[in-house]
Design a protein around this motif. Structure first.
Motif, PDB file in Angstrom:
ATOM      1  N   ASP A 155       0.818  -1.208   0.000  1.00  0.00           N
ATOM      2  CA  ASP A 155       0.000   0.000   0.000  1.00  0.00           C
ATOM      3  C   ASP A 155       0.857   1.265   0.000  1.00  0.00           C
ATOM      4  OD1 ASP A 155       1.037  -0.039   2.519  1.00  0.00           O
ATOM      5  OD2 ASP A 155      -0.879   0.053   3.579  1.00  0.00           O
ATOM      6  N   SER A 156       2.156   1.107  -0.334  1.00  0.00           N
ATOM      7  CA  SER A 156       3.130   2.204  -0.425  1.00  0.00           C
ATOM      8  C   SER A 156       3.547   2.760   0.931  1.00  0.00           C
ATOM      9  CB  SER A 156       2.588   3.346  -1.311  1.00  0.00           C
ATOM     10  OG  SER A 156       2.340   2.870  -2.619  1.00  0.00           O
ATOM     11  N   SER A 157       3.170   2.096   2.028  1.00  0.00           N
ATOM     12  CA  SER A 157       3.652   2.520   3.345  1.00  0.00           C
ATOM     13  C   SER A 157       5.156   2.302   3.433  1.00  0.00           C
ATOM     14  CB  SER A 157       2.955   1.723   4.451  1.00  0.00           C
ATOM     15  OG  SER A 157       1.561   1.935   4.423  1.00  0.00           O
ATOM     16  N   VAL A 158       5.844   3.219   4.087  1.00  0.00           N
ATOM     17  CA  VAL A 158       7.301   3.153   4.221  1.00  0.00           C
ATOM     18  C   VAL A 158       7.654   2.639   5.609  1.00  0.00           C
ATOM     19  CG1 VAL A 158       9.457   4.463   4.190  1.00  0.00           C
ATOM     20  CG2 VAL A 158       7.599   5.047   2.595  1.00  0.00           C
ATOM     21  N   ILE A 159       8.478   1.572   5.670  1.00  0.00           N
ATOM     22  CA  ILE A 159       8.953   1.019   6.934  1.00  0.00           C
ATOM     23  C   ILE A 159      10.454   1.251   6.996  1.00  0.00           C
ATOM     24  CG2 ILE A 159       9.044  -0.999   8.440  1.00  0.00           C
ATOM     25  CD1 ILE A 159       6.767  -1.143   5.458  1.00  0.00           C
ATOM     26  N   GLN A 160      10.895   2.023   7.965  1.00  0.00           N
ATOM     27  CA  GLN A 160      12.313   2.328   8.093  1.00  0.00           C
ATOM     28  C   GLN A 160      13.098   1.079   8.472  1.00  0.00           C
ATOM     29  OE1 GLN A 160      13.434   5.210   7.146  1.00  0.00           O
ATOM     30  NE2 GLN A 160      11.374   6.055   6.856  1.00  0.00           N
ATOM     31  N   LEU A 161      14.391   1.082   8.186  1.00  0.00           N
ATOM     32  CA  LEU A 161      15.253  -0.053   8.490  1.00  0.00           C
ATOM     33  C   LEU A 161      15.205  -0.368   9.984  1.00  0.00           C
ATOM     34  CD1 LEU A 161      18.396   0.811   6.329  1.00  0.00           C
ATOM     35  CD2 LEU A 161      16.576  -0.818   5.787  1.00  0.00           C
ATOM     36  N   GLY A 162      14.991  -1.649  10.293  1.00  0.00           N
ATOM     37  CA  GLY A 162      14.965  -2.091  11.678  1.00  0.00           C
ATOM     38  C   GLY A 162      13.672  -1.817  12.405  1.00  0.00           C
ATOM     39  N   ARG A 163      12.648  -1.326  11.702  1.00  0.00           N
ATOM     40  CA  ARG A 163      11.392  -0.964  12.354  1.00  0.00           C
ATOM     41  C   ARG A 163      10.287  -1.954  11.996  1.00  0.00           C
ATOM     42  NH1 ARG A 163      11.353   4.381  14.077  1.00  0.00           N
ATOM     43  NH2 ARG A 163       9.414   3.769  15.116  1.00  0.00           N
ATOM     44  N   THR A 164       9.224  -1.929  12.820  1.00  0.00           N
ATOM     45  CA  THR A 164       8.029  -2.741  12.599  1.00  0.00           C
ATOM     46  C   THR A 164       6.825  -1.810  12.505  1.00  0.00           C
ATOM     47  OG1 THR A 164       8.938  -4.635  13.797  1.00  0.00           O
ATOM     48  CG2 THR A 164       6.558  -4.563  13.535  1.00  0.00           C
ATOM     49  N   PHE A 165       5.927  -2.130  11.574  1.00  0.00           N
ATOM     50  CA  PHE A 165       4.784  -1.270  11.315  1.00  0.00           C
ATOM     51  C   PHE A 165       3.542  -2.143  11.179  1.00  0.00           C
ATOM     52  CE2 PHE A 165       2.070   0.699   8.004  1.00  0.00           C
ATOM     53  CZ  PHE A 165       1.727   1.871   8.664  1.00  0.00           C
ATOM     54  N   VAL A 166       2.448  -1.776  11.872  1.00  0.00           N
ATOM     55  CA  VAL A 166       1.210  -2.558  11.841  1.00  0.00           C
ATOM     56  C   VAL A 166       0.097  -1.702  11.254  1.00  0.00           C
ATOM     57  CG1 VAL A 166      -0.524  -3.783  13.194  1.00  0.00           C
ATOM     58  CG2 VAL A 166       1.895  -3.929  13.833  1.00  0.00           C
ATOM     59  N   ARG A 167      -0.599  -2.255  10.269  1.00  0.00           N
ATOM     60  CA  ARG A 167      -1.756  -1.578   9.677  1.00  0.00           C
ATOM     61  C   ARG A 167      -2.741  -2.607   9.162  1.00  0.00           C
ATOM     62  NH1 ARG A 167      -1.050   3.131   5.290  1.00  0.00           N
ATOM     63  NH2 ARG A 167      -0.723   4.309   7.218  1.00  0.00           N
ATOM     64  N   ASN A 168      -4.031  -2.393   9.505  1.00  0.00           N
ATOM     65  CA  ASN A 168      -5.123  -3.246   9.016  1.00  0.00           C
ATOM     66  C   ASN A 168      -4.875  -4.723   9.285  1.00  0.00           C
ATOM     67  OD1 ASN A 168      -6.425  -0.944   8.008  1.00  0.00           O
ATOM     68  ND2 ASN A 168      -5.372  -1.102   6.037  1.00  0.00           N
ATOM     69  N   GLY A 169      -4.372  -5.026  10.485  1.00  0.00           N
ATOM     70  CA  GLY A 169      -4.169  -6.419  10.865  1.00  0.00           C
ATOM     71  C   GLY A 169      -2.954  -7.081  10.243  1.00  0.00           C
ATOM     72  N   ILE A 170      -2.076  -6.321   9.583  1.00  0.00           N
ATOM     73  CA  ILE A 170      -0.875  -6.874   8.977  1.00  0.00           C
ATOM     74  C   ILE A 170       0.344  -6.236   9.633  1.00  0.00           C
ATOM     75  CG2 ILE A 170       0.421  -7.246   6.855  1.00  0.00           C
ATOM     76  CD1 ILE A 170      -2.215  -8.677   6.864  1.00  0.00           C
ATOM     77  N   ARG A 171       1.288  -7.077  10.081  1.00  0.00           N
ATOM     78  CA  ARG A 171       2.540  -6.569  10.633  1.00  0.00           C
ATOM     79  C   ARG A 171       3.597  -6.560   9.533  1.00  0.00           C
ATOM     80  NH1 ARG A 171       3.661  -9.929  14.767  1.00  0.00           N
ATOM     81  NH2 ARG A 171       3.301  -8.504  16.478  1.00  0.00           N
ATOM     82  N   HIS A 172       4.229  -5.412   9.350  1.00  0.00           N
ATOM     83  CA  HIS A 172       5.295  -5.245   8.356  1.00  0.00           C
ATOM     84  C   HIS A 172       6.620  -5.073   9.095  1.00  0.00           C
ATOM     85  CE1 HIS A 172       2.252  -4.432   5.165  1.00  0.00           C
ATOM     86  NE2 HIS A 172       1.587  -3.899   6.182  1.00  0.00           N
ATOM     87  N   LYS A 173       7.643  -5.821   8.679  1.00  0.00           N
ATOM     88  CA  LYS A 173       8.966  -5.734   9.300  1.00  0.00           C
ATOM     89  C   LYS A 173      10.012  -5.439   8.236  1.00  0.00           C
ATOM     90  CE  LYS A 173       8.232  -9.041  13.092  1.00  0.00           C
ATOM     91  NZ  LYS A 173       8.740 -10.301  13.709  1.00  0.00           N
ATOM     92  N   CYS A 174      10.933  -4.550   8.581  1.00  0.00           N
ATOM     93  CA  CYS A 174      12.074  -4.253   7.713  1.00  0.00           C
ATOM     94  C   CYS A 174      13.325  -4.561   8.524  1.00  0.00           C
ATOM     95  CB  CYS A 174      12.033  -2.787   7.270  1.00  0.00           C
ATOM     96  SG  CYS A 174      13.218  -2.381   5.967  1.00  0.00           S
ATOM     97  N   ASN A 175      13.834  -5.778   8.383  1.00  0.00           N
ATOM     98  CA  ASN A 175      14.926  -6.266   9.217  1.00  0.00           C
ATOM     99  C   ASN A 175      16.268  -6.117   8.512  1.00  0.00           C
ATOM    100  OD1 ASN A 175      13.075  -7.157  11.210  1.00  0.00           O
ATOM    101  ND2 ASN A 175      12.736  -9.044  10.061  1.00  0.00           N
ATOM    102  N   VAL A 176      17.275  -5.730   9.273  1.00  0.00           N
ATOM    103  CA  VAL A 176      18.641  -5.644   8.762  1.00  0.00           C
ATOM    104  C   VAL A 176      19.467  -6.734   9.429  1.00  0.00           C
ATOM    105  CG1 VAL A 176      20.687  -4.216   8.528  1.00  0.00           C
ATOM    106  CG2 VAL A 176      18.412  -3.165   8.427  1.00  0.00           C
ATOM    107  N   ASN A 177      20.088  -7.585   8.610  1.00  0.00           N
ATOM    108  CA  ASN A 177      20.927  -8.667   9.118  1.00  0.00           C
ATOM    109  C   ASN A 177      22.238  -8.650   8.337  1.00  0.00           C
ATOM    110  OD1 ASN A 177      21.991 -10.908  10.326  1.00  0.00           O
ATOM    111  ND2 ASN A 177      20.630 -12.373   9.320  1.00  0.00           N
ATOM    112  N   GLY A 178      23.268  -8.007   8.931  1.00  0.00           N
ATOM    113  CA  GLY A 178      24.538  -7.877   8.222  1.00  0.00           C
ATOM    114  C   GLY A 178      24.390  -6.961   7.025  1.00  0.00           C
ATOM    115  N   ASP A 179      24.726  -7.462   5.836  1.00  0.00           N
ATOM    116  CA  ASP A 179      24.612  -6.685   4.603  1.00  0.00           C
ATOM    117  C   ASP A 179      23.325  -6.977   3.848  1.00  0.00           C
ATOM    118  OD1 ASP A 179      26.970  -5.300   4.915  1.00  0.00           O
ATOM    119  OD2 ASP A 179      28.177  -6.804   3.878  1.00  0.00           O
ATOM    120  N   SER A 180      22.347  -7.599   4.489  1.00  0.00           N
ATOM    121  CA  SER A 180      21.088  -7.916   3.819  1.00  0.00           C
ATOM    122  C   SER A 180      19.914  -7.284   4.557  1.00  0.00           C
ATOM    123  CB  SER A 180      20.887  -9.436   3.727  1.00  0.00           C
ATOM    124  OG  SER A 180      20.755  -9.995   5.022  1.00  0.00           O
ATOM    125  N   VAL A 181      18.878  -7.005   3.788  1.00  0.00           N
ATOM    126  CA  VAL A 181      17.643  -6.449   4.337  1.00  0.00           C
ATOM    127  C   VAL A 181      16.505  -7.403   3.987  1.00  0.00           C
ATOM    128  CG1 VAL A 181      16.019  -4.526   4.290  1.00  0.00           C
ATOM    129  CG2 VAL A 181      18.471  -4.089   4.115  1.00  0.00           C
TER     130      VAL A 181
END
Length: 291
Positions: A116-142
């Motif tokens: 839905d074009s929502s922006v999730i910053q690196l390392g953050r979690t975002f919840v909308r409309n019953g869906i949890r969005h995660k943007c995880n950083v692990n070493g050199d990968s996202v």
């Protein structure tokens, strides 16, 4: 319920082909360099070009970018990604579920993007409309992940969480909320499974499964109740010429009728006594006694 995951490198490698120039850049830039022979110019100034192509592609690829180089000065490099075009140094752009910034030829992930074009910053979690969005950083990968949650009474629950809603114990599952059982009235821990009943004191507690995904919790007095009077199971009593017997399920069975002298007439029978007919009959749910 579902879980969705996308993985990308924090920095995307760009392949460079160098003509007529010795390029001095630290390897930490993650650039793959190819040095080709010099082409001499008419003056003392060295003139050449840098050919950038998407990672893994050759210098003749259709998406290549050619940059002129003069006097050994290397301009800030754009980022060239396969099927994502070329982007100038400092420019931001989106590809798939990731938002990038071009940093001198290196495409660096700066955020994750939901459907839905929502922006999730690196390392953050975002919840909308019953869906949890995660943007995880692990070493050199996202890694971008989205997982369904359960939403009840203004609260989000993870898959596997159990919680109470009124008289019912609910569990959040991947396919939605499931009813696990019924809490006993006035008890904090007692739970009945769907279809189970239990007698506690003078009351019968029932967790009745009425349909798929539907459960009803009821509390009934053990025995029968009529006009605010409680009768034990099997007890026989007479009320207004009608004789009843209390059944195990709490209902009253009509046995017949009784006249003023205590004479019993079976339900559905007529009895002639001293020239007078005594009748005991039932219409729908109502029993009548006449004589």
């Amino acid at each position: 319920m579902f879980t969705f995951s996308t993985l990308h490198y924090l920095r995307s490698i760009v392949q460079c082909h160098i003509l007529s120039l010795r390029l001095l850049q630290p390897m930490s830039r993650l650039l793959l360099l190819v040095l080709l022979p010099f082409i001499s110019g008419e003056s003392e100034n060295e003139i050449g070009e840098i050919v950038l192509s998407p990672h893994g592609m050759g210098k003749d690829h259709t998406q290549r970018v050619v940059l002129p180089v003069s006097n050994g000065h290397i301009p800030p490099l754009p980022c060239v990604l396969l099927n994502a075009g070329a982007h100038e140094h400092g420019q931001t752009f989106t590809k798939g579920n990731f938002h990038y910034m071009c940093n001198n030829g290196t495409a660096e992930v700066v955020a994750c993007i939901a459907e839905d074009s929502s922006v999730i910053q690196l390392g953050r979690t975002f919840v909308r409309n019953g869906i949890r969005h995660k943007c995880n950083v692990n070493g050199d990968s996202v890694t971008y992940e989205q997982e369904s949650m359960c939403f009840e009474n203004g609260i989000h629950y993870n898959v596997g969480d159990s919680f109470r809603n009124g008289s019912f114990k609910l569990t959040c599952g991947r396919d939605g909320v499931a009813i696990e059982g019924c809490y006993l009235q006035n008890e904090a821990t007692g739970i009945l499974a769907p279809g189970e009943s239990r007698i506690v004191g003078k009351y019968r507690h029932e967790c009745e499964k009425v349909a798929e995904g539907k459960v009803r919790y009821t509390v009934k007095v053990v025995g029968c109740v009529k006009d605010d009077r409680v009768f034990n199971v099997g007890q026989v009593f007479t009320d207004k010429h009608i004789r009843y017997q209390c059944q195990l399920d709490g209902t009253l069975n009509v046995m017949g009728c009784v006249d003023e002298g205590g004479m019993f007439i079976e339900l559905g029978r007529d009895l002639l006594v001293n020239g007078m007919v005594h009748r005991c009959y039932k219409i729908d749910r109502t029993t009548f006694f006449h004589k």
